[in-house]
Design a protein around this motif. Structure first.
Motif, PDB file in Angstrom:
ATOM      1  N   ASN A   1       0.818  -1.202   0.000  1.00 57.16           N
ATOM      2  CA  ASN A   1       0.000   0.000   0.000  1.00 57.16           C
ATOM      3  C   ASN A   1       0.855   1.258   0.000  1.00 57.16           C
ATOM      4  OD1 ASN A   1      -2.792  -1.120   0.262  1.00 57.16           O
ATOM      5  ND2 ASN A   1      -1.907  -2.018   2.108  1.00 57.16           N
TER       6      ASN A   1
ATOM      7  N   GLN B   1      -6.415   1.094  -0.078  1.00 56.40           N
ATOM      8  CA  GLN B   1      -5.575   0.450   0.935  1.00 56.40           C
ATOM      9  C   GLN B   1      -6.166  -0.905   1.323  1.00 56.40           C
ATOM     10  OE1 GLN B   1      -3.205   2.878   3.737  1.00 56.40           O
ATOM     11  NE2 GLN B   1      -4.615   2.058   5.287  1.00 56.40           N
TER      12      GLN B   1
ATOM     13  N   THR C   1     -11.471  -1.622   0.960  1.00 60.96           N
ATOM     14  CA  THR C   1     -10.406  -0.728   1.378  1.00 60.96           C
ATOM     15  C   THR C   1     -10.491  -0.431   2.862  1.00 60.96           C
ATOM     16  OG1 THR C   1      -9.314   1.388   0.837  1.00 60.96           O
ATOM     17  CG2 THR C   1     -11.703   1.410   1.003  1.00 60.96           C
TER      18      THR C   1
ATOM     19  N   ASP D   1      -5.295   7.934   0.193  1.00 63.68           N
ATOM     20  CA  ASP D   1      -5.421   7.632  -1.236  1.00 63.68           C
ATOM     21  C   ASP D   1      -6.625   8.329  -1.862  1.00 63.68           C
ATOM     22  OD1 ASP D   1      -3.235   5.757  -1.832  1.00 63.68           O
ATOM     23  OD2 ASP D   1      -4.227   4.457  -0.386  1.00 63.68           O
TER      24      ASP D   1
ATOM     25  N   TRP E   1      -5.386  -5.505   0.266  1.00 64.17           N
ATOM     26  CA  TRP E   1      -4.417  -6.560   0.009  1.00 64.17           C
ATOM     27  C   TRP E   1      -5.076  -7.581  -0.905  1.00 64.17           C
ATOM     28  CZ3 TRP E   1      -5.342 -11.625   2.040  1.00 64.17           C
ATOM     29  CH2 TRP E   1      -6.444 -11.710   2.920  1.00 64.17           C
TER      30      TRP E   1
END
Length: 377
Positions: free
Chosen positions: A48, A231, A264, A269, A233
């Motif tokens: 991230n 953000q 997220t 971001d 994975w």
């Protein structure tokens, strides 16, 4: 006497063992299919922007699941998850309307939505299967049927895949969509995910890294799709954690701007995204933003993976959204909060910020929200 007690206890012990085994299998399936387990020392292909993601280990996962089990989470719903019959007449007529198409969004369930504008029918993170799992007999089970069945969809032109978790990238749904009458839709996927589609024999795929874009023609003119950082994975097994990218999609037509957040946690971001597109959004931000509001408890375990409703409102404000719609709730039990809790928490968060609930809606599964074009407000 001892023998008799032991004999009587055997059925009880067997039931306890079976219950324990089933519980362990369920927990471990959840663990494998939706939670990272690798240690932080393992090198990751992607990371991230604002958080060095440290995957929780087995101890943290078991701590979460054990505490949830002991405390009885998730609690039963206090009211049914809202669901309405989809307006298939409008959806199909609108789907064939070309440049006369009215912008609209229909929530199908979880993070799956049918979005219509610029003469195109678009799907976000399609999952129509009964379970969000690599296994058909165990793992998070759908509690509500899809708001539109796969067979009842209009011809789909574009599919946006935010990341490769099982509740966002479903093999059976992809296979069915790719074989739809009239040809496969174009799948827009994160960097690294195209190989998964290739293994299925699906070739109509565009792979994007953050800030890369794909341009095409729509019925209403040029269309640009930009893959943006969020953000989160990725991972579908024990060995591929963060091997593929994750992100959101900003979609720009002349008369409509749309943003699909996906999954997220909260980060800078979204302010970056607003700044990145400021030149083309000088009047206002996105016309429609789909924002997740569920799967956020307990915060000690989920805060680096999923936003809560208060953070969802922050994203709504960051992106200067004209209309936000809540999704990623009410379909699969993925965390501790009750399935009906997220919209209640969202209403409270909106009230605190002085934002109307009509501006950030938690619509029913199957419901269609018709929207004005960008310049007709």
């Amino acid at each position: 006497l001892v023998t008799g007690v032991q004999t009587c206890a055997l059925p009880i012990l067997s039931k306890l063992k079976l219950t324990l085994l089933a519980t362990i299998l369920t927990f471990m399936t959840l663990f494998v299919m939706s939670q990272p387990i690798v240690g932080s020392a393992l090198p990751f292909k992607f990371q991230n922007n604002y958080l060095k993601f440290e995957p929780p280990g087995l101890f943290d996962f078991l701590k979460w699941r054990w505490n949830a089990f002991v405390d009885g989470h998730p609690k039963p719903v206090q009211s049914p998850i809202p669901k309405v019959d989809s307006d298939l007449g409008f959806i199909h007529a609108n789907g064939r309307a070309g440049d006369m198409m009215q912008p609209a969004i229909t929530w199908i369930g979880h993070a799956t939505a049918l979005v219509q504008f610029a003469g195109l029918n678009m799907l976000t993170d399609p999952i129509f299967s009964e379970r969000a799992s690599p296994l058909s007999f165990i793992g998070p089970k759908r509690t509500q049927p899809p708001g539109i069945a796969l067979k009842d969809l209009p011809h789909i032109d574009l599919v946006f895949i935010s990341h490769n978790h099982y509740d966002h990238l479903d093999e059976a749904s992809v296979r069915t969509l790719s074989s739809q009458a009239g040809g496969s839709p174009l799948f827009l996927v994160p960097l690294g995910v195209k190989a998964w589609f290739k293994d299925l024999g699906v070739s109509n795929v565009i792979e994007l890294a953050w800030w890369q874009s794909h341009r095409m023609q729509s019925y209403s003119g040029p269309l640009e799709i930009v893959f943006t950082p969020v953000q989160h994975w990725s991972g579908r097994s024990l060995t591929d954690r963060m091997d593929t990218l994750w992100g959101g999609f900003a979609v720009f037509a002349d008369n409509f701007h749309f943003f699909h957040v996906g999954d997220t946690s909260y980060s800078h971001d979204f302010q970056d995204t607003a700044k990145h597109f400021a030149d083309r959004q000088s009047d206002h931000g996105f016309d429609l933003v789909l924002i997740p509001i569920g799967a956020y408890e307990p915060r000690w375990f989920m805060k680096d993976q999923h936003i809560d409703p208060e953070e969802a409102v922050m994203i709504h404000k960051d992106l200067r959204s004209r209309q936000s719609v809540a999704y990623h709730w009410g379909t699969f039990n993925l965390s501790n909060e009750a399935l009906d809790q997220p919209p209640i928490a969202l209403a409270s968060a909106l009230q605190k910020q002085g934002i109307s609930m009509s501006e950030f809606s938690a619509i029913a599964i199957g419901e269609t929200l018709k929207l004005p074009s960008r310049f007709s407000r």
